[in-house]
Write a protein that holds these residues in place. Structure first.
Motif, PDB file in Angstrom:
ATOM      1  N   LEU A   1      -9.430 -21.607   0.658  1.00 35.34           N
ATOM      2  CA  LEU A   1      -9.508 -20.519   1.629  1.00 35.34           C
ATOM      3  C   LEU A   1     -10.372 -19.395   1.072  1.00 35.34           C
ATOM      4  CD1 LEU A   1      -8.242 -20.116   4.432  1.00 35.34           C
ATOM      5  CD2 LEU A   1      -6.509 -18.691   3.327  1.00 35.34           C
ATOM      6  N   THR A   2     -11.393 -19.016   1.830  1.00 35.47           N
ATOM      7  CA  THR A   2     -12.272 -17.912   1.429  1.00 35.47           C
ATOM      8  C   THR A   2     -12.317 -16.904   2.576  1.00 35.47           C
ATOM      9  OG1 THR A   2     -14.290 -18.758   2.426  1.00 35.47           O
ATOM     10  CG2 THR A   2     -13.724 -19.618   0.240  1.00 35.47           C
ATOM     11  N   PRO A   3     -12.833 -15.722   2.336  1.00 32.99           N
ATOM     12  CA  PRO A   3     -12.965 -14.764   3.445  1.00 32.99           C
ATOM     13  C   PRO A   3     -13.778 -15.334   4.606  1.00 32.99           C
ATOM     14  CG  PRO A   3     -13.347 -13.678   1.345  1.00 32.99           C
ATOM     15  CD  PRO A   3     -13.230 -15.130   1.059  1.00 32.99           C
ATOM     16  N   ALA A   4     -14.645 -16.326   4.299  1.00 33.28           N
ATOM     17  CA  ALA A   4     -15.476 -16.917   5.352  1.00 33.28           C
ATOM     18  C   ALA A   4     -14.793 -18.099   6.022  1.00 33.28           C
ATOM     19  CB  ALA A   4     -16.805 -17.365   4.753  1.00 33.28           C
ATOM     20  N   GLY A   5     -13.568 -18.432   5.611  1.00 34.06           N
ATOM     21  CA  GLY A   5     -12.861 -19.563   6.208  1.00 34.06           C
ATOM     22  C   GLY A   5     -12.556 -20.626   5.179  1.00 34.06           C
ATOM     23  N   LEU A   6     -12.090 -21.781   5.681  1.00 38.05           N
ATOM     24  CA  LEU A   6     -11.738 -22.882   4.789  1.00 38.05           C
ATOM     25  C   LEU A   6     -13.009 -23.568   4.302  1.00 38.05           C
ATOM     26  CD1 LEU A   6      -8.883 -23.600   3.980  1.00 38.05           C
ATOM     27  CD2 LEU A   6      -8.887 -25.415   5.692  1.00 38.05           C
ATOM     28  N   ASN A   7     -13.154 -23.652   3.004  1.00 31.90           N
ATOM     29  CA  ASN A   7     -14.410 -24.135   2.439  1.00 31.90           C
ATOM     30  C   ASN A   7     -14.174 -25.399   1.611  1.00 31.90           C
ATOM     31  OD1 ASN A   7     -17.272 -23.492   1.965  1.00 31.90           O
ATOM     32  ND2 ASN A   7     -16.614 -23.425  -0.160  1.00 31.90           N
ATOM     33  N   PRO A   8     -14.854 -26.500   1.936  1.00 35.16           N
ATOM     34  CA  PRO A   8     -14.667 -27.718   1.133  1.00 35.16           C
ATOM     35  C   PRO A   8     -15.413 -27.619  -0.199  1.00 35.16           C
ATOM     36  CG  PRO A   8     -16.247 -28.106   2.888  1.00 35.16           C
ATOM     37  CD  PRO A   8     -15.807 -26.700   3.038  1.00 35.16           C
ATOM     38  N   VAL A   9     -14.768 -28.089  -1.248  1.00 38.28           N
ATOM     39  CA  VAL A   9     -15.381 -28.042  -2.579  1.00 38.28           C
ATOM     40  C   VAL A   9     -15.251 -29.419  -3.225  1.00 38.28           C
ATOM     41  CG1 VAL A   9     -15.286 -26.983  -4.869  1.00 38.28           C
ATOM     42  CG2 VAL A   9     -14.778 -25.611  -2.851  1.00 38.28           C
TER      43      VAL A   9
ATOM     44  N   ARG B   1     -35.074  -9.684   4.868  1.00 44.25           N
ATOM     45  CA  ARG B   1     -33.673  -9.346   4.614  1.00 44.25           C
ATOM     46  C   ARG B   1     -32.905 -10.657   4.758  1.00 44.25           C
ATOM     47  NH1 ARG B   1     -32.358  -6.085   8.688  1.00 44.25           N
ATOM     48  NH2 ARG B   1     -30.896  -7.498   9.693  1.00 44.25           N
ATOM     49  N   LEU B   2     -31.992 -10.921   3.859  1.00 48.85           N
ATOM     50  CA  LEU B   2     -31.334 -12.218   3.792  1.00 48.85           C
ATOM     51  C   LEU B   2     -29.852 -12.047   4.090  1.00 48.85           C
ATOM     52  CD1 LEU B   2     -32.328 -15.059   3.019  1.00 48.85           C
ATOM     53  CD2 LEU B   2     -31.697 -14.566   0.664  1.00 48.85           C
ATOM     54  N   GLU B   3     -29.362 -12.814   5.063  1.00 49.51           N
ATOM     55  CA  GLU B   3     -27.926 -12.787   5.374  1.00 49.51           C
ATOM     56  C   GLU B   3     -27.419 -14.212   5.486  1.00 49.51           C
ATOM     57  OE1 GLU B   3     -26.834  -9.092   8.095  1.00 49.51           O
ATOM     58  OE2 GLU B   3     -28.684 -10.049   8.756  1.00 49.51           O
ATOM     59  N   ARG B   4     -26.136 -14.407   5.231  1.00 47.92           N
ATOM     60  CA  ARG B   4     -25.582 -15.762   5.335  1.00 47.92           C
ATOM     61  C   ARG B   4     -24.233 -15.715   6.035  1.00 47.92           C
ATOM     62  NH1 ARG B   4     -24.405 -13.604   0.471  1.00 47.92           N
ATOM     63  NH2 ARG B   4     -22.536 -14.218  -0.678  1.00 47.92           N
ATOM     64  N   ARG B   5     -23.940 -16.796   6.722  1.00 47.99           N
ATOM     65  CA  ARG B   5     -22.623 -16.918   7.357  1.00 47.99           C
ATOM     66  C   ARG B   5     -22.253 -18.393   7.436  1.00 47.99           C
ATOM     67  NH1 ARG B   5     -26.225 -16.263  11.530  1.00 47.99           N
ATOM     68  NH2 ARG B   5     -26.009 -17.781  13.226  1.00 47.99           N
ATOM     69  N   PHE B   6     -20.970 -18.648   7.625  1.00 47.16           N
ATOM     70  CA  PHE B   6     -20.499 -20.039   7.670  1.00 47.16           C
ATOM     71  C   PHE B   6     -20.058 -20.383   9.086  1.00 47.16           C
ATOM     72  CE2 PHE B   6     -20.216 -18.860   3.297  1.00 47.16           C
ATOM     73  CZ  PHE B   6     -20.631 -20.008   2.641  1.00 47.16           C
ATOM     74  N   GLU B   7     -20.364 -21.604   9.483  1.00 45.14           N
ATOM     75  CA  GLU B   7     -19.929 -22.090  10.796  1.00 45.14           C
ATOM     76  C   GLU B   7     -19.461 -23.527  10.645  1.00 45.14           C
ATOM     77  OE1 GLU B   7     -22.940 -21.658  13.755  1.00 45.14           O
ATOM     78  OE2 GLU B   7     -22.942 -19.461  13.619  1.00 45.14           O
TER      79      GLU B   7
END
Lengths: 282, 384
Positions: free
Chosen positions: B125-133, B225-231
């Protein structure tokens, strides 16, 4: 001197020559620990010819240590060369303890232990700092900035182990002093003191640094450290058993009264250079 | 391994300085065949059984909990290591029932006291959601059986191929799954030529050119300018990068030095610059940069700049920048008491140390000693 390597087109194979003019290093720093011992011999309490017997164990051990170091260096065996140089430094520290014995012992026990440690650490470090090993360790600060602190802690721990073991040996010999009791009890207490030092280190590593300390290794490590520590002390013990002046010093260091189970020395102020007969075993 | 990669949703319009339209690059999650970062944890064995457990061996069964992010209780995963069966059970849904996680059962080919489990995927769980590792787990127990030593290796990377044919780049974001403050997804950025993508990189190796994810990027003469987000779409997680063109103040720089393939420059509070231009005049955003990585290439031979003496470049005014080759074999001689220490150095035109990327057996640099112009001794340098 020039370096070569095939750079595959990223540069030329042969590098530019580098000049170096080699001059023989000064021997003066190497004399400093010897001069320190000479200075201690000049103290009023050591102004007797019998005190000069200290050179026998000192020079003997220093020569053996230096020879082992040279052989190890020639074989590129740093695992043997480094401890050999440390042992040679400790030999000087031990000589200082024996030469300062009476001044160190005539105080409260805690103060006596602290002073004995200080004397051992100061002279050992002086001998260590002028050794070739010191330059390499100083250079190693590039990779391990705390190495000098660790080294200092090691020497202080060694001093505490030696002075602690001597005090405990003296306590065990308070009713009956003999060369065999001292020779057998001292290595035992050295081992116990190294164990205590190892446990203290383990506690710091475990609780302060949250490190996984190898507790089982302490027993063996203490044994390994006891062996060279006792080997450094043994020639001084032999000197003390053979020489009435240093026997009194040993009893001072062990905090024992002057009268013991050993035969009394024939004269309180023997003529300089003349040794009494070797006392019999207790 | 067939490298599965994804092109950006839109082709990045490199060099289009006049463009003000944001460009989106979709990075797909991949598992690289090596470990990007390795950490070692000692975790205490727990004796109490979990709520529900699978059928286990009668002895040498280790129960414990993997805690990602230190005190972060959202990312604790119960585990059972059945050593005799070489099985690892993970409670992926965190309900203390280790019988209802079919994707949480892993097998090891090893049978001994140390067993390696590869291709282990956990969801953090990350601030951006559930993240597979994707992880490698190497488990071993101490002799007393009170602790389990876990060697964890992360293998997850988010990446895309970006650029016109023949000039493609690997654009990759890397997670920080072992951060003691909590899992940080896509915390680092890696940009390098696509042809170099199979070369191993390490998260903690500054020469890899991996940098903390920058807000501003200067690449191929264009500032962004660089931005990132998860979907997540269709069950697949994706990391989307948005590059919005910027117009910062530029300074002219005269770049010299040979064989530079690419270099990563980073300003403390400003742009991260990716240099891949040939020597000559070019323009860079104003700032004081540190060269994080520099790679040289000629034919099949590659070399990289060592990180021990970072190069600082000040572009607040017009300046000359020397970076790269030609490389020079050199030896540094220092006296150590009675000994002469010889240190081999491969120096660049910028004065910094470099190292050949492929150094194998029999390729150790050599030296020759001369006295009065006559060769009196020779030998090879040794490591250490």
């Amino acid at each position: 001197m020039a370096a070569y390597s095939d750079l595959g087109g990223l540069g030329t194979k042969q590098g530019p020559p580098v000049r170096f003019v080699w001059t023989l290093p000064s021997l003066l720093p190497l004399l400093l620990p010897w001069l320190a011992v000479l200075g201690l011999l000049a103290l009023p309490s050591n102004r007797t010819a019998r005190a000069w017997w200290i050179w026998v164990p000192l020079a003997g051990l220093a020569l053996i240590g230096a020879a082992v170091g040279e052989v190890a260096d020639a074989a590129n065996n740093e695992g043997l060369s480094y401890p050999a140089q440390a042992v040679v430094a400790a030999v000087f520290g031990m000589a200082a303890v024996w030469l300062l014995g009476s001044s160190l012992a005539r105080r409260w026990r805690a103060v006596s232990i602290a002073l004995m440690t200080l004397a051992f650490v100061a002279v050992s470090l002086l001998a260590f700092v002028v050794s070739p090993l010191w330059e390499r360790l100083w250079d190693m600060r590039r990779w391990e900035s705390e190495i000098i602190l660790y080294l200092l802690l090691f020497w202080v721990a060694s001093g505490l182990v030696i002075s602690g073991a001597m005090n405990l040996t003296g306590w065990m010999c308070r009713k009956r002093f003999s060369r065999w009791r001292v020779s057998l009890l001292l290595p035992l207490w050295l081992w116990v003191m190294w164990l205590v030092a190892g446990i203290a280190l383990g506690c710091v590593m475990t609780f302060a640094f949250n490190d996984n300390f190898e507790w089982k290794g302490i027993l063996l490590a203490a044994l390994i450290l006891t062996l060279p520590t006792f080997l450094v002390m043994l020639p001084y013990l032999i000197l003390s058993f053979a020489n009435s002046f240093y026997r009194e010093r040993l009893k001072d260091l062990l905090r024992l009264p002057a009268v013991d189970s050993l035969p009394a020395t024939p004269a309180t102020t023997p003529a300089p250079g003349r040794e009494p007969a070797l006392p019999s075993a207790g | 391994m067939g490298v599965a990669w994804a092109l950006g949703v839109l082709t990045l319009r490199l060099g289009a300085a006049e463009s003000v339209v944001s460009t989106e690059v979709v990075l797909q999650r991949q598992a690289v065949p090596y470990e990007l970062e390795t950490v070692y944890w000692n975790i205490d064995k727990t004796n109490a059984p979990f709520l529900k457990e699978p059928e286990l061996s009668p002895e040498n069964v280790f129960r414990s909990v993997l805690r990602f992010g230190g005190k972060d209780t959202n990312n604790t995963i119960a585990l059972i290591w059945d050593q005799p069966k070489s099985k690892l059970h993970l409670d992926l849904n965190r309900n203390q029932d280790l019988t209802d996680d079919p994707a949480g059962v892993f097998s090891s080919s090893g049978k001994g006291r140390q067993q390696l489990f590869t291709n282990v995927t956990v969801f953090l769980l990350t601030p951006a959601g559930l993240n597979p590792v994707a992880l490698n787990l190497r488990l071993s127990a101490d002799s007393a059986g009170r602790q389990i030593q876990v060697q964890l290796g992360s293998r997850s990377i988010w990446q895309a191929k970006v650029g016109p044919p023949g000039k493609e780049w690997q654009v990759a974001a890397l997670d920080d799954p072992f951060n003691t403050e909590g899992m940080d997804a896509a915390k680092f950025l890696l940009l390098r030529p696509w042809t170099e993508r199979t070369n191993h990189v390490s998260l903690r190796d500054p020469t890899s050119g991996i940098v903390h994810f920058p807000d501003q990027l200067f690449w191929q003469g264009q500032a962004f300018r660089l931005e990132r987000r998860f979907e997540t779409s269709g069950g697949n997680a994706a990391c989307k990068l948005e590059l919005t063109p910027q117009q910062p103040s530029l300074t002219e720089v005269n770049l010299s030095g040979e064989f530079l393939q690419y270099a990563v420059l980073q300003a403390t509070n400003g742009y991260t610059v990716l240099l891949s231009e040939p020597p000559g005049r070019l323009k860079l955003p104003q700032g004081v940069y540190t060269v994080r990585a520099a790679w040289l290439k000629k034919g099949a031979v590659k070399a990289y700049r060592l990180a021990n003496a970072p190069l600082i470049i000040n572009t607040t005014t017009s300046t000359n920048v020397v970076l790269g080759g030609p490389l020079t074999n050199s030896v540094r001689l220092t006296r150590q008491g009675r000994k002469l220490s010889m240190d081999y150095q491969l120096l660049g035109a910028d004065g910094g140390g470099y190292q050949l990327a492929q150094v194998g057996r029999g390729m150790a640099p050599e030296f020759a000693v001369y006295q009065g112009g006559r060769k009196v001794h020779s030998g090879s340098f040794e490591f250490g």
